[in-house]
Scaffold this motif. Sequence first.
Motif, short mmCIF file in Angstrom:
data_model
loop_
_atom_site.label_atom_id
_atom_site.label_comp_id
_atom_site.label_asym_id
_atom_site.label_seq_id
_atom_site.Cartn_x
_atom_site.Cartn_y
_atom_site.Cartn_z
N ASP A 1 0.82 -1.22 0.00
CA ASP A 1 0.00 0.00 0.00
C ASP A 1 0.85 1.26 0.00
OD1 ASP A 1 0.71 -0.93 2.65
OD2 ASP A 1 -0.58 0.65 3.47
N VAL B 1 -4.86 -0.98 3.42
CA VAL B 1 -4.42 0.34 2.92
C VAL B 1 -4.20 1.25 4.11
CG1 VAL B 1 -5.01 2.34 1.50
CG2 VAL B 1 -5.68 0.04 0.76
N SER C 1 -6.61 4.22 5.91
CA SER C 1 -7.96 4.19 5.33
C SER C 1 -9.04 4.13 6.41
CB SER C 1 -8.10 3.00 4.38
OG SER C 1 -7.82 1.78 5.04
N TRP D 1 -13.91 1.58 2.76
CA TRP D 1 -14.17 0.17 2.52
C TRP D 1 -15.62 -0.06 2.12
CZ3 TRP D 1 -10.38 -3.37 2.09
CH2 TRP D 1 -9.10 -2.94 2.48
N PRO E 1 -10.01 0.96 -1.85
CA PRO E 1 -9.72 -0.20 -1.01
C PRO E 1 -10.70 -1.35 -1.15
CG PRO E 1 -9.27 1.80 0.21
CD PRO E 1 -9.92 2.22 -1.08
#
Length: 266
Positions: free
Chosen positions: A76, A109, A112, A117, A130
């Motif tokens: 990432d 990631v 995040s 998500w 993601p």
Amino acid sequence: MLLFFSSLTLGQESKEPPSSTSLPPKEKFHLFLLVGQSNMAGRGKVTPADQTANPKVLMFDQTGNWVPAVDPLHFDKPKVVGVGLGRTFGLEIAQDNPDVTIGLIPCAVGGSPIASWEPGALDKATKTHPYDDAMKRAHQALQAGELKGILWHQGESDSSPEKAKVYEEKLHALIARFRRELNAPDVPFIAGQMGQFSERPWNEAKQKVDQVHQDLPNNVPHTAFVSSDGLKHKGDNVHFDAESYRELGRRYAKAYRELKKADTQP
């Protein structure tokens, strides 16, 4: 055993997931999705031992190849990624099941929030999607094996008053979405606790997010919570050090064993 080669090498589109490693039969290839933010991706210092290959633990790399699982697993943020919990988890589960091969699908990631998500969501810092990226990789990887678990470590980026209010709703929805899209309604989902570092006391919002994680086994079937008690940071008050990541991997493995044992009891 089957041997898959990259479709680029063949010069044509392959119907199988590309790989440079011999793979076992699908039912003997147990796959685990690694999702969340930087403490799932791993930021620990890599040693030669962390890069020792084990033929029973593979990873789905950035180019879609199955290769030996050595740290760093994730990609990432290439300049800072390091040892995480995934490799140790894989080694532990492989040791429990000598007749199977473990496949890790790294998709975390760093930085995040849980809102990243969701389908179509963009993580601005990494310019990635993601959830969408994870699902694309998971579906490709699942051509070769069977999904046996989802490992989640995330929450720091949602430890603000407004985000913490909706964290439980979003996490429960995410678990249901993962299971639905991956056609795995009862797949174990394991959430790890955020780092507890005395140099950076938790605010009320972070405590609220932590409570959501702790309450998960009581609210969502086939889930588990992993404590971070006693683990140390790498000096930044945010990320675990390498040995703490390895211990976290062992704790995730213990939680997975207990979930599987509970599932087999009448």
